[in-house]
Structures are given as C-alpha cells and as structure tokens.
Design a protein around this motif. Structure first.
Motif, short mmCIF file in Angstrom:
data_model
loop_
_atom_site.label_atom_id
_atom_site.label_comp_id
_atom_site.label_asym_id
_atom_site.label_seq_id
_atom_site.Cartn_x
_atom_site.Cartn_y
_atom_site.Cartn_z
N ASN A 35 0.82 -1.21 0.00
CA ASN A 35 0.00 0.00 0.00
C ASN A 35 0.86 1.25 0.00
O ASN A 35 0.53 2.24 -0.69
CB ASN A 35 -0.95 0.00 1.20
CG ASN A 35 -2.03 -1.03 1.05
OD1 ASN A 35 -2.41 -1.39 -0.06
ND2 ASN A 35 -2.55 -1.51 2.16
N LEU A 39 0.51 4.03 -2.99
CA LEU A 39 0.15 5.42 -2.70
C LEU A 39 1.29 6.38 -3.00
O LEU A 39 1.06 7.50 -3.47
CB LEU A 39 -0.29 5.55 -1.24
CG LEU A 39 -1.61 4.86 -0.91
CD1 LEU A 39 -1.86 4.87 0.60
CD2 LEU A 39 -2.76 5.52 -1.66
N THR A 40 2.52 5.93 -2.78
CA THR A 40 3.66 6.78 -3.09
C THR A 40 3.74 7.05 -4.59
O THR A 40 3.95 8.18 -5.02
CB THR A 40 4.97 6.12 -2.62
OG1 THR A 40 4.92 5.97 -1.21
CG2 THR A 40 6.17 6.97 -2.99
N ILE A 42 1.37 6.96 -6.78
CA ILE A 42 0.26 7.85 -7.17
C ILE A 42 0.63 9.30 -6.86
O ILE A 42 0.45 10.19 -7.69
CB ILE A 42 -1.04 7.44 -6.46
CG1 ILE A 42 -1.54 6.11 -7.01
CG2 ILE A 42 -2.11 8.53 -6.62
CD1 ILE A 42 -2.66 5.49 -6.19
#
Length: 87
Positions: A35, A39-40, A42
């Motif tokens: 995760n 998220l990084t 993105i």
C-alpha cells in the motif's frame, strides 16, 4: 483548502485496521508495504521535480523493504508461507 476525501480515507483505513486484528502480522506488514508503494507512486507521479520524486520513491522503497524484512523475520512467517491459512 480542506480535503474531506482524505479524512474519509483515513477513517476507512482506521476502521479496516480495527477489524483486521485477525490477519497474521507478517501478512499485514507485507500488505502495508504494498500500500505504501502504491500510494507513493500515485502521489509522486504528480511531483514535477524529478530529483525530489526520485528521492521520495527511494525512501518509500526502503520503508517497504524494511516492512517486508520484518515480516520475514517473524517466527512463524515461514510456516504460513508454506501452509496458507484457509479463507
């Protein structure tokens, strides 16, 4: 400017974390690492400075690797990898 979507995401993550106590720690650590990486990527895709983006990606890659190493070092992690839990 306040982002209500981020508040909702944080609340959802907290809610999931509260019910996921049954998940073995090694699996939770590996999922957390994944995760973080997702998220990084993105977020850093929106950073214009290439050096800054590379630095953030490298830091998160390192954090993800530390989480994966911690998962592998847990005493019964190897057993779970050989014998997956019933779902």
């Amino acid at each position: 400017m306040h982002c209500f979507e981020l508040d909702e995401l944080a609340d959802a993550i907290t809610a999931v974390a509260e019910v996921r106590h049954r998940i073995p720690l090694d699996r939770l650590l590996r999922e957390t690492a994944l995760n973080i990486l997702i998220l990084t990527r993105i977020a850093t895709n929106r950073v214009e400075d290439d050096d800054q983006r590379d630095e953030m990606d490298a830091a998160c890659d390192r954090l993800a690797e530390l989480l994966r190493q911690a998962a592998r070092r847990l005493p019964d992690a190897a057993l779970r990898r050989m014998r997956p839990a019933a779902r």
